[in-house]
Design an enzyme around this catalytic site. Structure first.
Site, PDB file in Angstrom:
ATOM      1  CG  ASN A 154      15.607   0.086 -19.553  1.00 37.35           C
ATOM      2  OD1 ASN A 154      15.470   1.303 -19.434  1.00 37.35           O
ATOM      3  ND2 ASN A 154      16.724  -0.465 -19.972  1.00 37.35           N
ATOM      4  CB  ALA A 203       5.099  -5.662 -30.579  1.00 34.51           C
ATOM      5  CB  CYS A 327      22.512  -1.520 -24.603  1.00 31.75           C
ATOM      6  SG  CYS A 327      20.832  -1.517 -25.211  1.00 31.75           S
TER       7      CYS A 327
END
Ligand SMILES: *Cc1c(COP(=O)(O)O)cnc(C)c1O
Length: 389
Positions: A154, A203, A327
């Protein structure tokens, strides 16, 4: 001063919902609001919608609907996969293998397990962020029960060799978990082709709602639930099921199935252009693999400005970007992913991730490049460059 224009380039942290997804969900907030566990008409209606959603999503990842459960997020799915398998199989062994560049929702459950007597091997990656399948093979021991490696990273977009790793795990009789939260809808994800036993999806990364995720669990895989209660989702995840969320997730998958290859090609073109033009600036370095990367993530480290300040400068110009993971932005800690690919602590605080998606335009790419050029000039990219080498 409010920015004159706003450009969202943080699709990897979350996406806006596709209007078709919102439409599909609406009836399930209003008239069809039933609890899937209820024996009456409302319950039956909710159950039917839930099972139809499960079939759509399962088909999208090449799974049997029986093998897919709904959770609240990829974070929960990762926690359930790792703690659930570790606890249920602790009689067989207490060793887990993962990589240093996993999402915190994989790394932290592993760290937690270490407090309770489990052993974890955190595999290194190469300078492009690739895990070497041979390292996985070499790390497997007699007491290894689980290998967890993400499909696509990511922060830097690198696509991991999950097929090869899956094959090794299959041969060695070790469960293989893949976090596909970032790759679903962008790359083909198929549980058979990847030989996975557990697969995490979410989702809100694919234009669906927040608060709903999924975990594929191959038939026969033993795992302990984290939530105990009414026995929903085969007893693996008690709690009244989020039916509107499941319906929205299914609609997001249906749309992705329809547009994925065309959309990925368009985004690959835009992302390639973004990367190429930003790399023309002095003092900018690509992070992640030059080719084996998601079509949606442009990631760099910059010599002349720290990540936090850069995000603020971009925000002032109306651009939403990230230093890497959601984060870690807001904190001054260096990125664990950038450290793992060999950057030093100072460099690992200088990451930039621009992530694009369904509504990104060529015009927005031009604007982002222009803004970064302006910031590079302001912070004196050229004059400072030499001093770091
Ligand atoms: C976003 C993301 C997660 C967390 O997803 P949530 O649904 O927000 O919990 C986990 N893994 C990866 C690779 C991600 O990109």
């Amino acid at each position: 001063m409010p920015a004159a224009r706003r450009v969202y380039m943080d699709y990897a942290s979350t996406t806006p919902m596709d209007p078709r997804v919102i439409e599909a969900m609406m009836p399930y907030f209003r008239d069809r609001f039933g609890n899937t566990m209820s024996p009456h008409y409302w319950g039956m209606e909710a159950r039917e919608a839930l099972e139809k959603a499960r079939e759509t999503i399962a088909a999208f990842i090449g799974a049997n609907p029986m093998e897919l459960i709904f959770t609240s997020s990829a974070t929960e799915s990762n926690n359930l996969a790792i703690k659930g398998v570790a606890l249920a199989n602790r009689g067989r062994g207490r060793h887990i293998i993962t990589s240093k560049i996993e999402h915190p929702s994989v790394l932290e459950p592993c760290r937690w397990l270490e407090k309770y007597g489990f052993e974890v091997t955190y595999l290194p990656v190469d300078e492009h962020g690739l895990v070497n399948p041979a390292d996985v093979e070499a790390a497997i021991r007699r007491d290894t029960t689980l290998v967890s490696i993400m499909h696509a990273n990511n922060e830097i977009g690198t696509i991991e060799p999950v097929r090869e790793i899956g094959k090794i795990c299959g041969e060695r009789g070790v469960y293989f978990h893949v976090d596909a939260a970032q790759s679903l809808g962008k790359l083909p994800v198929n549980v058979e082709e990847m030989s996975v036993d557990l697969l995490t999806i979410s989702a809100h990364k694919i234009y669906g709602p927040k608060g709903i995720g999924g975990l594929y669990i191959r038939d026969g895989v033993k795992l302990e639930p984290l939530l105990h209660g009414g026995g929903h989702e085969h007893g693996l995840r008690s709690s009244t099921v989020n039916v509107p969320g499941a319906v929205g997730f299914a609609e997001a998958c249906r749309i992705a199935g329809e547009v994925m290859s065309e959309e990925a090609e368009r985004l690959r073109g835009l992302c390639g252009k973004l990367i190429k033009r930003i790399l023309e600036l002095d003092g900018v370095h690509l992070t992640g693999h030059p080719e084996r990367r998601l079509p949606t993530i442009a990631s760099f480290w910059l010599e002349f400005i720290d990540g936090e300040r850069l995000i603020m400068e971009l925000n002032e110009r109306g651009i939403a970007a990230s230093t890497g993971s959601a984060c870690s932005s807001g904190k001054i800690e260096p990125s664990h992913v950038l450290l793992a690919i060999g950057l030093n602590e100072r460099q690992a605080r200088r990451g930039l991730r621009l992530s694009i998606g369904r509504w990104t335009t060529g015009d927005e790419i031009d604007y982002a490049v222009e803004c970064i050029r302006e910031i590079a000039e302001k912070y004196g990219a050229c004059s400072e460059r030499k001093s770091y080498y």
